[in-house]
Motif scaffolding. Structure first.
Motif, PDB file in Angstrom:
ATOM      1  N   UNK A 128     -21.240  54.185 -36.027  1.00  0.00           N
ATOM      2  CA  UNK A 128     -21.377  55.410 -35.240  1.00  0.00           C
ATOM      3  C   UNK A 128     -21.291  55.155 -33.748  1.00  0.00           C
ATOM      4  N   UNK A 129     -21.427  53.894 -33.334  1.00  0.00           N
ATOM      5  CA  UNK A 129     -21.364  53.566 -31.913  1.00  0.00           C
ATOM      6  C   UNK A 129     -19.952  53.714 -31.381  1.00  0.00           C
ATOM      7  N   UNK A 130     -18.948  53.541 -32.234  1.00  0.00           N
ATOM      8  CA  UNK A 130     -17.579  53.543 -31.760  1.00  0.00           C
ATOM      9  C   UNK A 130     -17.243  52.220 -31.091  1.00  0.00           C
ATOM     10  N   UNK A 131     -16.042  52.078 -30.559  1.00  0.00           N
ATOM     11  CA  UNK A 131     -15.659  50.844 -29.877  1.00  0.00           C
ATOM     12  C   UNK A 131     -16.550  50.604 -28.660  1.00  0.00           C
ATOM     13  N   UNK A 132     -16.928  49.356 -28.411  1.00  0.00           N
ATOM     14  CA  UNK A 132     -17.748  49.061 -27.236  1.00  0.00           C
ATOM     15  C   UNK A 132     -17.534  47.630 -26.787  1.00  0.00           C
ATOM     16  N   UNK A 133     -17.908  47.389 -25.542  1.00  0.00           N
ATOM     17  CA  UNK A 133     -17.863  46.055 -24.953  1.00  0.00           C
ATOM     18  C   UNK A 133     -19.280  45.599 -24.690  1.00  0.00           C
ATOM     19  N   UNK A 134     -19.591  44.374 -25.089  1.00  0.00           N
ATOM     20  CA  UNK A 134     -20.919  43.806 -24.857  1.00  0.00           C
ATOM     21  C   UNK A 134     -20.831  42.752 -23.759  1.00  0.00           C
ATOM     22  N   UNK A 135     -21.400  43.001 -22.592  1.00  0.00           N
ATOM     23  CA  UNK A 135     -21.365  42.004 -21.513  1.00  0.00           C
ATOM     24  C   UNK A 135     -22.094  40.720 -21.870  1.00  0.00           C
ATOM     25  N   UNK A 136     -23.106  40.818 -22.757  1.00  0.00           N
ATOM     26  CA  UNK A 136     -23.908  39.655 -23.092  1.00  0.00           C
ATOM     27  C   UNK A 136     -23.124  38.541 -23.747  1.00  0.00           C
ATOM     28  N   UNK A 137     -22.164  38.893 -24.590  1.00  0.00           N
ATOM     29  CA  UNK A 137     -21.334  37.864 -25.223  1.00  0.00           C
ATOM     30  C   UNK A 137     -19.865  37.993 -24.844  1.00  0.00           C
ATOM     31  N   UNK A 138     -19.572  38.950 -23.957  1.00  0.00           N
ATOM     32  CA  UNK A 138     -18.208  39.181 -23.472  1.00  0.00           C
ATOM     33  C   UNK A 138     -17.234  39.359 -24.636  1.00  0.00           C
ATOM     34  N   UNK A 139     -17.578  40.290 -25.517  1.00  0.00           N
ATOM     35  CA  UNK A 139     -16.721  40.609 -26.653  1.00  0.00           C
ATOM     36  C   UNK A 139     -16.551  42.123 -26.784  1.00  0.00           C
ATOM     37  N   UNK A 140     -15.404  42.498 -27.298  1.00  0.00           N
ATOM     38  CA  UNK A 140     -15.130  43.891 -27.642  1.00  0.00           C
ATOM     39  C   UNK A 140     -15.379  44.051 -29.133  1.00  0.00           C
ATOM     40  N   UNK A 141     -16.080  45.117 -29.520  1.00  0.00           N
ATOM     41  CA  UNK A 141     -16.398  45.362 -30.922  1.00  0.00           C
ATOM     42  C   UNK A 141     -15.717  46.654 -31.375  1.00  0.00           C
ATOM     43  N   UNK A 142     -15.114  46.589 -32.551  1.00  0.00           N
ATOM     44  CA  UNK A 142     -14.304  47.705 -33.005  1.00  0.00           C
ATOM     45  C   UNK A 142     -14.394  47.858 -34.522  1.00  0.00           C
ATOM     46  N   UNK A 143     -14.841  49.025 -34.961  1.00  0.00           N
ATOM     47  CA  UNK A 143     -14.751  49.413 -36.361  1.00  0.00           C
ATOM     48  C   UNK A 143     -13.520  50.311 -36.465  1.00  0.00           C
ATOM     49  N   UNK A 144     -12.536  49.887 -37.246  1.00  0.00           N
ATOM     50  CA  UNK A 144     -11.270  50.611 -37.297  1.00  0.00           C
ATOM     51  C   UNK A 144     -11.415  52.031 -37.813  1.00  0.00           C
ATOM     52  N   UNK A 146     -13.111  54.158 -36.563  1.00  0.00           N
ATOM     53  CA  UNK A 146     -13.207  55.021 -35.385  1.00  0.00           C
ATOM     54  C   UNK A 146     -11.928  55.812 -35.169  1.00  0.00           C
ATOM     55  N   UNK A 147     -10.786  55.224 -35.474  1.00  0.00           N
ATOM     56  CA  UNK A 147      -9.529  55.904 -35.198  1.00  0.00           C
ATOM     57  C   UNK A 147      -9.315  57.090 -36.125  1.00  0.00           C
ATOM     58  N   UNK A 148      -9.882  57.044 -37.317  1.00  0.00           N
ATOM     59  CA  UNK A 148      -9.882  58.229 -38.171  1.00  0.00           C
ATOM     60  C   UNK A 148     -10.809  59.296 -37.597  1.00  0.00           C
ATOM     61  N   UNK A 149     -11.961  58.862 -37.090  1.00  0.00           N
ATOM     62  CA  UNK A 149     -12.910  59.799 -36.484  1.00  0.00           C
ATOM     63  C   UNK A 149     -12.329  60.427 -35.218  1.00  0.00           C
TER      64      UNK A 149
END
Length: 278
Positions: A128-144, A146-149
């Motif tokens: 439910x968070x959608x795509x996001x960037x985490x500065x703590x580990x410098x990674x982009x997180x993506x549940x695919x 989201x594009x259907x949503x």
């Protein structure tokens, strides 16, 4: 948006973490916000978190789904044209190729694909968070999913370049982090600059050699449509509430579209100063 068939992909820039399938829960968010049940509350919470690196809470335990071996599956541009996950690899490669050439201080940030829930240095997140960037580990997180949503919940047309825009936006946050621009900046200004950076990449992507041809007007239209769909005013109307500019976290549809266009028309990161985009 076709990749060159013979271009080599670097799958090490994307990790498939698999998933828990059942999603997760968010007891609280930034500023004490509580993310509750379904309907309008979930939609509003989703918008406030989508495309922004704020996560928290703890996902519910559930059976994990096995990750894909992207190194075997995603070798060339031909693979990127035939597989959604390999397409993500190709887009990430192109975005990072541009920023490596543009910024001497640029460091590679991995994209993590997940399903349902994921643990990060910023906390635990679910889809439910959608795509996001985490500065703590410098990674982009993506549940695919989201594009259907993006199409079903936000009314966007979708398409490959809508997905590329979303990913480029998140890497815009990585650039901001490297430049020290994530701290102390206003939320709307930060998001609009990330949209502008996405447009800058789109203008310069062809020169990187990943794509068969320059992006077409139809490609760019997909990005602009997606940017408009996740504007705060559009979301507030769809959720049945009144438009309240004081509560905006990402900018209006018009602002988001305009910010991307500034980046795309100029192709220059220096033209993405937040003060010029508000």
């Amino acid at each position: 948006m076709d990749f060159r068939d013979d271009v080599n992909l670097d799958a090490s820039q994307v990790q498939d973490a698999g998933g828990r399938g059942g999603g997760g829960r968010f007891p609280g968010g930034p500023g004490g916000m509580v993310i509750g049940g379904g309907g309008i509350v979930t939609l509003i919470a989703f918008v406030l978190f989508a495309l922004l690196g704020n996560v928290g809470g703890e996902p519910e335990p559930a059976q994990r789904q096995p990750p894909a071996n992207l190194a075997e599956q995603c070798r060339t541009g031909r693979d990127a044209d035939q597989s959604e996950k390999c397409q993500v690899v190709g887009v990430v490669n192109s975005i990072q190729d541009y920023w490596k050439k543009e910024l001497p201080e640029y460091t590679t940030a991995k994209t993590v694909l997940y399903t349902g829930g994921v643990r990060t240095a910023c906390g635990a997140a679910d889809s439910s968070v959608g795509p996001f960037y985490c500065p703590g580990d410098q990674r982009v997180y993506l549940d695919l999913s989201f594009f259907d949503q993006l199409r079903t919940q936000f009314g966007a047309q979708g398409g490959p370049f809508a997905q590329a825009y979303v990913i480029a936006h998140e890497y815009g946050h990585h650039v901001q982090n490297l430049l020290g621009a994530l701290e102390g900046g206003g939320s709307v200004a930060t998001e609009l600059q990330a949209d502008c950076y996405a447009g800058v990449w789109a203008r310069n992507a062809y020169e990187g050699g990943f794509y068969e041809q320059r992006f077409t007007d139809a490609d760019i239209a997909q990005a602009l449509d997606a940017a408009a769909a996740v504007g705060d005013d559009r979301i507030q109307r769809r959720s049945g509430g009144r438009v309240d500019p004081e509560s905006f976290t990402h900018g209006s549809s018009q602002q988001r579209v305009a910010a991307f266009q500034v980046g795309y028309k100029t192709g220059q990161p220096g033209r993405c100063a937040p003060s010029d985009l508000l």
